[in-house]
Design a protein around this motif. Sequence first.
Motif, PDB file in Angstrom:
ATOM      1  N   VAL A 142       0.849  -1.191   0.000  1.00 43.33           N
ATOM      2  CA  VAL A 142       0.000   0.000   0.000  1.00 43.33           C
ATOM      3  C   VAL A 142       0.885   1.241   0.000  1.00 43.33           C
ATOM      4  O   VAL A 142       1.890   1.304   0.702  1.00 43.33           O
ATOM      5  CB  VAL A 142      -0.915  -0.001   1.239  1.00 43.33           C
ATOM      6  CG1 VAL A 142      -1.676   1.319   1.341  1.00 43.33           C
ATOM      7  CG2 VAL A 142      -1.887  -1.166   1.174  1.00 43.33           C
ATOM      8  N   LYS A 143       0.512   2.225  -0.814  1.00 47.80           N
ATOM      9  CA  LYS A 143       1.304   3.447  -0.919  1.00 47.80           C
ATOM     10  C   LYS A 143       0.906   4.447   0.157  1.00 47.80           C
ATOM     11  O   LYS A 143      -0.230   4.446   0.638  1.00 47.80           O
ATOM     12  CB  LYS A 143       1.118   4.081  -2.307  1.00 47.80           C
ATOM     13  CG  LYS A 143       1.588   3.201  -3.451  1.00 47.80           C
ATOM     14  CD  LYS A 143       1.316   3.870  -4.784  1.00 47.80           C
ATOM     15  CE  LYS A 143       1.766   3.000  -5.948  1.00 47.80           C
ATOM     16  NZ  LYS A 143       1.475   3.628  -7.266  1.00 47.80           N
ATOM     17  N   LYS A 144       1.842   5.317   0.504  1.00 49.46           N
ATOM     18  CA  LYS A 144       1.556   6.374   1.473  1.00 49.46           C
ATOM     19  C   LYS A 144       0.568   7.351   0.853  1.00 49.46           C
ATOM     20  O   LYS A 144       0.772   7.836  -0.259  1.00 49.46           O
ATOM     21  CB  LYS A 144       2.837   7.110   1.860  1.00 49.46           C
ATOM     22  CG  LYS A 144       2.641   8.178   2.925  1.00 49.46           C
ATOM     23  CD  LYS A 144       3.968   8.802   3.328  1.00 49.46           C
ATOM     24  CE  LYS A 144       3.791   9.842   4.418  1.00 49.46           C
ATOM     25  NZ  LYS A 144       5.084  10.441   4.857  1.00 49.46           N
ATOM     26  N   PRO A 145      -0.531   7.647   1.553  1.00 52.80           N
ATOM     27  CA  PRO A 145      -1.542   8.568   0.984  1.00 52.80           C
ATOM     28  C   PRO A 145      -0.961   9.951   0.726  1.00 52.80           C
ATOM     29  O   PRO A 145      -0.145  10.463   1.493  1.00 52.80           O
ATOM     30  CB  PRO A 145      -2.615   8.619   2.084  1.00 52.80           C
ATOM     31  CG  PRO A 145      -2.403   7.382   2.888  1.00 52.80           C
ATOM     32  CD  PRO A 145      -0.935   7.110   2.852  1.00 52.80           C
ATOM     33  N   GLU A 146      -1.397  10.553  -0.368  1.00 51.91           N
ATOM     34  CA  GLU A 146      -0.972  11.901  -0.697  1.00 51.91           C
ATOM     35  C   GLU A 146      -1.719  12.911   0.182  1.00 51.91           C
ATOM     36  O   GLU A 146      -2.904  12.729   0.462  1.00 51.91           O
ATOM     37  CB  GLU A 146      -1.253  12.212  -2.172  1.00 51.91           C
ATOM     38  CG  GLU A 146      -0.450  11.375  -3.150  1.00 51.91           C
ATOM     39  CD  GLU A 146       1.028  11.718  -3.127  1.00 51.91           C
ATOM     40  OE1 GLU A 146       1.366  12.869  -2.776  1.00 51.91           O
ATOM     41  OE2 GLU A 146       1.837  10.834  -3.450  1.00 51.91           O
ATOM     42  N   PRO A 147      -1.039  13.985   0.609  1.00 48.41           N
ATOM     43  CA  PRO A 147      -1.704  15.003   1.440  1.00 48.41           C
ATOM     44  C   PRO A 147      -2.599  15.922   0.610  1.00 48.41           C
ATOM     45  O   PRO A 147      -2.297  17.095   0.386  1.00 48.41           O
ATOM     46  CB  PRO A 147      -0.524  15.759   2.064  1.00 48.41           C
ATOM     47  CG  PRO A 147       0.574  15.633   1.055  1.00 48.41           C
ATOM     48  CD  PRO A 147       0.408  14.260   0.430  1.00 48.41           C
ATOM     49  N   ASP A 148      -3.699  15.391   0.134  1.00 46.55           N
ATOM     50  CA  ASP A 148      -4.587  16.126  -0.763  1.00 46.55           C
ATOM     51  C   ASP A 148      -5.910  16.401  -0.052  1.00 46.55           C
ATOM     52  O   ASP A 148      -6.613  15.469   0.341  1.00 46.55           O
ATOM     53  CB  ASP A 148      -4.817  15.307  -2.033  1.00 46.55           C
ATOM     54  CG  ASP A 148      -5.711  16.021  -3.032  1.00 46.55           C
ATOM     55  OD1 ASP A 148      -5.951  17.237  -2.850  1.00 46.55           O
ATOM     56  OD2 ASP A 148      -6.169  15.354  -3.985  1.00 46.55           O
ATOM     57  N   GLU A 149      -6.252  17.672   0.101  1.00 51.51           N
ATOM     58  CA  GLU A 149      -7.512  18.038   0.749  1.00 51.51           C
ATOM     59  C   GLU A 149      -8.709  17.809  -0.154  1.00 51.51           C
ATOM     60  O   GLU A 149      -9.849  17.771   0.315  1.00 51.51           O
ATOM     61  CB  GLU A 149      -7.486  19.508   1.174  1.00 51.51           C
ATOM     62  CG  GLU A 149      -6.485  19.826   2.263  1.00 51.51           C
ATOM     63  CD  GLU A 149      -6.540  21.300   2.663  1.00 51.51           C
ATOM     64  OE1 GLU A 149      -7.364  22.043   2.073  1.00 51.51           O
ATOM     65  OE2 GLU A 149      -5.771  21.695   3.540  1.00 51.51           O
ATOM     66  N   GLY A 150      -8.471  17.680  -1.445  1.00 53.69           N
ATOM     67  CA  GLY A 150      -9.581  17.520  -2.369  1.00 53.69           C
ATOM     68  C   GLY A 150     -10.249  18.855  -2.696  1.00 53.69           C
ATOM     69  O   GLY A 150      -9.831  19.910  -2.219  1.00 53.69           O
ATOM     70  N   PRO A 151     -11.326  18.824  -3.479  1.00 57.17           N
ATOM     71  CA  PRO A 151     -11.970  20.062  -3.938  1.00 57.17           C
ATOM     72  C   PRO A 151     -13.060  20.572  -3.007  1.00 57.17           C
ATOM     73  O   PRO A 151     -13.881  21.395  -3.405  1.00 57.17           O
ATOM     74  CB  PRO A 151     -12.574  19.622  -5.278  1.00 57.17           C
ATOM     75  CG  PRO A 151     -12.966  18.197  -5.039  1.00 57.17           C
ATOM     76  CD  PRO A 151     -11.905  17.623  -4.114  1.00 57.17           C
ATOM     77  N   HIS A 152     -13.096  20.097  -1.763  1.00 56.13           N
ATOM     78  CA  HIS A 152     -14.233  20.402  -0.889  1.00 56.13           C
ATOM     79  C   HIS A 152     -14.381  21.894  -0.607  1.00 56.13           C
ATOM     80  O   HIS A 152     -15.504  22.405  -0.530  1.00 56.13           O
ATOM     81  CB  HIS A 152     -14.101  19.628   0.425  1.00 56.13           C
ATOM     82  CG  HIS A 152     -13.998  18.149   0.233  1.00 56.13           C
ATOM     83  ND1 HIS A 152     -15.011  17.411  -0.347  1.00 56.13           N
ATOM     84  CD2 HIS A 152     -13.012  17.258   0.521  1.00 56.13           C
ATOM     85  CE1 HIS A 152     -14.654  16.141  -0.405  1.00 56.13           C
ATOM     86  NE2 HIS A 152     -13.446  16.026   0.107  1.00 56.13           N
ATOM     87  N   LEU A 153     -13.269  22.622  -0.451  1.00 53.20           N
ATOM     88  CA  LEU A 153     -13.369  24.050  -0.150  1.00 53.20           C
ATOM     89  C   LEU A 153     -13.976  24.809  -1.326  1.00 53.20           C
ATOM     90  O   LEU A 153     -14.852  25.663  -1.147  1.00 53.20           O
ATOM     91  CB  LEU A 153     -11.991  24.617   0.197  1.00 53.20           C
ATOM     92  CG  LEU A 153     -11.965  26.098   0.612  1.00 53.20           C
ATOM     93  CD1 LEU A 153     -12.829  26.317   1.844  1.00 53.20           C
ATOM     94  CD2 LEU A 153     -10.531  26.557   0.866  1.00 53.20           C
ATOM     95  N   SER A 154     -13.537  24.494  -2.530  1.00 53.87           N
ATOM     96  CA  SER A 154     -14.091  25.179  -3.704  1.00 53.87           C
ATOM     97  C   SER A 154     -15.566  24.823  -3.886  1.00 53.87           C
ATOM     98  O   SER A 154     -16.386  25.675  -4.266  1.00 53.87           O
ATOM     99  CB  SER A 154     -13.299  24.808  -4.962  1.00 53.87           C
ATOM    100  OG  SER A 154     -13.391  23.424  -5.240  1.00 53.87           O
TER     101      SER A 154
END
Length: 285
Positions: free
Chosen positions: A205-217
């Motif tokens: 399993v790969k280390k998850p990327e620190p991505d917040e996603g588009p939720h704020l927009s």
Amino acid sequence: MNRWRFVFEKRWFAYLGVAIVFAIACVLLSNWQLDRRGEREDEIARVAKNFDATPVQIDQALPSESAFNINDRWLPVTMHGRYEEDKQILVRNRPYDGSPGYEILTPLRLDNGKVFLVNRGWVPQGNNAERPDHVPAPPSGEVTVVARLKASEDTIRGRGAPSGQLATVNLPEAEAILKERIYTGAYGLLDTEDPAPSEQRPAAVKKPEPDEGPHLSYAFQWILFALMGFTFLGWAVREEYRRVNSDDPAEKVRAAKRAAKRASKLTDADVEDAEVEDVRIHAER
């Protein structure tokens, strides 16, 4: 004031009510997106804190089989025992880099007799869609394992699996398949094994990327939609005012000014199109 009397008609109150309900729904959806963003921020913080942390003993992180603290997700734990290869469970429909495949859950019987499920990694789908072509064997004999904790997954309605397999990493269902008590609070994503296996282990399993996603927009977009609802209502009121008061001298002056302003904005192409249309109309006559 009489010129605005129409806005007190029932239909305009109904339109206002619709705009208010629409705005409330948009605000609720905006808050939901902000909550989702908050969850992603919490997960990013957990990964940053736990993923590369020094491993702790499994009993320290999981004092009982059903215990699990969400703040310990991704925390490495170390344990010692023996793999029970003949009891491995396949978890189907698990994509990896866009390819379909399976994850391999291997029971590890600890020195104290308890059973902990180790997700040893991913293997691709085989020629037979029901099973992979090959599952790499775990180390035989006593082994020291370091794995990162993950919580049991929920079941997904409508998603099934052949007998002896799982549709999700649902630990109570795995316990039912194994027909003995296991850790049901959490399982582990394999980090290291000592001794190493005799063949290449499944894909890790790969280390998850620190991505917040588009939720704020998305949250801002829902607020914008709420404002657009009232803007549209205001536009409709204005248009109705102009229609109702079209005979009013003052409104006639304003209408003439608007027409002149629109005419001043015509492009050369618009003028040419108008001239062509006039020629066509005269020709038809």
